[in-house]
Design an enzyme around this catalytic site. Structure first.
Site, PDB file in Angstrom:
ATOM      1  N   GLN A  28      -4.119  -4.660   7.226  1.00 40.50           N
ATOM      2  CA  GLN A  28      -5.164  -5.562   6.736  1.00 40.50           C
ATOM      3  C   GLN A  28      -5.268  -6.850   7.542  1.00 40.50           C
ATOM      4  OE1 GLN A  28      -7.464  -4.969   4.451  1.00 40.50           O
ATOM      5  NE2 GLN A  28      -6.638  -2.924   4.099  1.00 40.50           N
ATOM      6  N   LYS A  41     -10.007   0.023  10.898  1.00 41.09           N
ATOM      7  CA  LYS A  41     -10.247  -1.179  10.094  1.00 41.09           C
ATOM      8  C   LYS A  41     -10.582  -2.381  10.980  1.00 41.09           C
ATOM      9  CE  LYS A  41      -6.946   0.124   6.431  1.00 41.09           C
ATOM     10  NZ  LYS A  41      -7.728   0.904   5.494  1.00 41.09           N
ATOM     11  N   CYS A  93      -4.826   2.694  -3.410  1.00 37.76           N
ATOM     12  CA  CYS A  93      -3.547   3.186  -2.869  1.00 37.76           C
ATOM     13  C   CYS A  93      -2.445   2.155  -3.062  1.00 37.76           C
ATOM     14  CB  CYS A  93      -3.680   3.580  -1.403  1.00 37.76           C
ATOM     15  SG  CYS A  93      -4.710   5.014  -1.151  1.00 37.76           S
ATOM     16  N   ASP A 100       3.510  -4.064   7.828  1.00 40.26           N
ATOM     17  CA  ASP A 100       2.289  -3.288   7.662  1.00 40.26           C
ATOM     18  C   ASP A 100       1.125  -4.239   7.935  1.00 40.26           C
ATOM     19  OD1 ASP A 100       0.038  -1.986   6.885  1.00 40.26           O
ATOM     20  OD2 ASP A 100       0.728  -1.464   4.872  1.00 40.26           O
ATOM     21  N   HIS A 119       0.866  -1.178   0.000  1.00 45.70           N
ATOM     22  CA  HIS A 119       0.000   0.000   0.000  1.00 45.70           C
ATOM     23  C   HIS A 119       0.906   1.232   0.000  1.00 45.70           C
ATOM     24  CE1 HIS A 119      -2.728   2.999   1.854  1.00 45.70           C
ATOM     25  NE2 HIS A 119      -3.735   2.211   1.541  1.00 45.70           N
TER      26      HIS A 119
END
Lengths: 164, 412
Positions: free
Chosen positions: B205, B228, B370, B202, B126
């Site tokens: 998600q 999220k 993104c 990261d 991302h």
């Protein structure tokens, strides 16, 4: 078709999307090439414009995008070909004011009864008036105006270069 | 807890899902962008504002002490949720995952990366895990290397050893926001550590959808966002190993992050407050803690299991109803996979798809998500992405398929 969408996806818009007019490229020079991007969705349009003796003698559209950006570019190309640069600039202004009505209402915080801005002479827009339904879908306005902003930029660049 | 998720009961906890859009039941399939909130999260934040609010860390009165207690309790809850060995020191509250990664780049990166040093990224990242490193690479003249994407929509790790040779930092997603691919992060991190690199995960998600243990992941830093994972906007988390955080210079300067300030300088506060300048998002931390409690009560294994069974259903239904007209950019099956379906439907532009779907109350995201380098690799400017969470059910997938059919008729 589902409710509301018929305002956005008029038959004439779908027709220009499926069979875009003036699609392609022009040799440069003598044509001038300008790229436009919509960073929100990644759509891109490339406008090739040939200005001769103050007239948009030819125009071609390349790039990729959604039905609204592609049909708007196609309708634009048909509308501006053969017109004087001055007439084209007037048309760009008229088209963009049609597209800005909803934005003005949003800023007033009034979606229904807000006074529209400058009255737009829809008759002067001809087939382009089919795109007026886009203003009911605010996030799509940038799709409709992408090619017009790119053409305006191309004319500005030509003016700066002393061509028109 | 064991057994399948009671989705009907879960849905009742999410007031936003009870509404109608354009005369249709709201079908929310955009949780990979931002998830919805259970009533318990809204109540926790309301209660904080109604009974407790005061600034943290400086008040010597009961109200402020209670605000302090709730804020620091949130830190411990988050630390427990991700298996942080020292949550009190290692969990730093930031604005979102983007800010967390920017913080690592601006502090650890500036202190440790020098001209010619190599940083390894992947084609799946991302922009939040790309642009901070592109910025630093420009500033410090770093060498950027890339793990490519295989045709199976998984990272191509054949060259990993060569790519890792001499690398100082590896920044990699735990799960792609476009493809749903769960990366073999632990293996990458182990190889990276063998090569002497520091590893940034990261987790934006994966943390909301998969049970997370920073020790098992093997990362040195983990970034994720509350919004999220059923929590509010405005707060995210940087988890870092204490010894790395200790050695890093501060990020933003201001109140709260200092031990002492003189005319000629300052000394920073201890962890984690060294990295929390200014009044932090207190109510948001309280909301995040409530989100963590909600997910823990259900159990992350059940959340993920539910999403995978729904993913399998979606893969089957979409293949049955649309065949070759519909392409899913993502690994086939459910192995090492999250509930993200990036779709291409015939040659209908994703924006047009999303517009038609909206008329049926179906929310999907259209665009480049993104992840422009990944979109270039996939050879498309955009996709329409449907993403699943614990409040989705098979009827949501059916509504998606019905709306896709309408779009097909319109643009056919």
């Amino acid at each position: 078709m589902m409710t509301g969408l018929e305002d956005l996806y008029r038959e004439i818009i779908l027709d220009h999307y499926r069979s875009p007019r003036n699609r392609g490229e022009l040799p440069e020079p003598p044509a001038h090439r300008t790229e436009g991007f919509n960073p929100l969705c990644g759509d891109e349009v490339v406008v090739y414009v040939l200005v001769d003796a103050g007239t948009v003698a030819d125009i071609r559209i390349a790039g990729q995008g959604c039905s609204i950006s592609q049909s708007s570019a196609s309708l634009m190309s048909a509308a501006v070909k053969g017109k004087s640069v001055e007439q084209v600039r007037d048309l760009i202004r008229t088209f963009k004011s049609m597209m800005s009505i909803h934005e003005a209402r949003l800023e007033e915080g009034d979606g229904e009864d807000g006074a529209p801005g400058e009255p737009v002479d829809l008759d002067s827009l001809g087939e382009l008036a089919a795109l007026q339904g886009v203003v009911k879908f605010p996030v799509r306005i940038k799709c409709a105006t992408l090619s017009w902003n790119t053409l305006a930029q191309a004319l500005d660049e030509l003016e700066t270069a002393g061509v028109s | 807890m064991t057994g399948p998720l009671d989705v009907a009961a879960v849905k009742k906890d999410f007031p936003v899902l009870a509404q109608q859009v354009h005369g249709h039941r709201l079908v929310y399939l955009d949780s990979a962008a931002s998830s919805q909130h259970p009533q318990s999260v809204l109540d926790a934040m309301d209660d904080y504002y109604a009974t407790t609010h005061a600034n943290v860390h400086r008040g010597v009165y009961s109200l402020a002490e209670e605000a302090d207690r709730r804020y620091e309790a949130a830190r411990l809850a988050v630390g427990r949720f991700i298996g942080a060995p020292q949550p009190q020191e290692e969990v730093v509250f930031v604005k979102n995952a983007t800010e967390a990664i920017n913080m690592v780049a601006a502090t650890w990166g500036r202190a440790n990366l020098h001209p010619g040093d190599a940083v390894l990224l992947t084609d799946m990242e991302h922009h939040a895990n790309l642009v901070p490193w592109l910025m630093l690479a420009e500033e410090r003249d770093l060498e950027l290397r890339w793990v490519g994407l295989g045709d199976d929509y998984r990272l191509d790790l054949d060259d990993l050893d060569r790519l890792l040779d001499g690398v100082k930092l590896v920044a990699c997603t735990t799960m792609s926001n476009v493809l749903g691919t769960v990366t073999p992060f632990a293996a990458i991190a182990a190889a990276a550590h063998d090569a002497g690199a520091v590893v940034v995960a990261d987790g934006a998600q994966s943390v909301p959808h998969l049970a997370t243990d920073v020790g098992a992941l093997g990362c040195d830093f983990l970034a994720f966002s509350a919004h999220k994972m059923l929590g509010p906007t405005g707060i995210g988390v940087l988890w870092g190993k204490a010894e790395l955080l200790e050695a890093m210079p501060p990020f933003l300067g201001g109140g709260g992050m200092i031990r002492d300030v003189r005319r000629d300088g300052f000394s920073p506060n201890v962890l984690p407050w060294k990295f929390e300048a200014g009044t932090p998002p207190i109510a948001e931390a309280v909301g995040l803690a409530a989100a963590v409690h909600y997910l823990e009560a259900i159990g992350m294994d059940r959340v993920h299991g539910h999403e995978l069974s729904l993913l399998a259903y979606a893969q089957r239904i979409l293949a049955e109803r649309f065949g070759d007209d519909l392409h899913v950019f993502g690994p086939e099956g459910t192995e090492d996979r999250g509930g993200v379906l990036s779709l291409a439907y015939r040659d209908v532009h994703p924006h047009d798809l999303s517009q038609v779907l909206d008329q049926a109350g179906v929310c999907v995201r259209a665009g480049h998500h993104c992840a422009k380098p990944l979109m270039r690799r996939l050879g498309v400017p955009a996709t329409a992405r449907a993403s699943l969470y614990l409040y989705n059910e098979e009827s949501d997938v059916d509504a998606l398929a019905d709306a896709l059919e309408s779009a097909g008729r319109l643009f056919g």
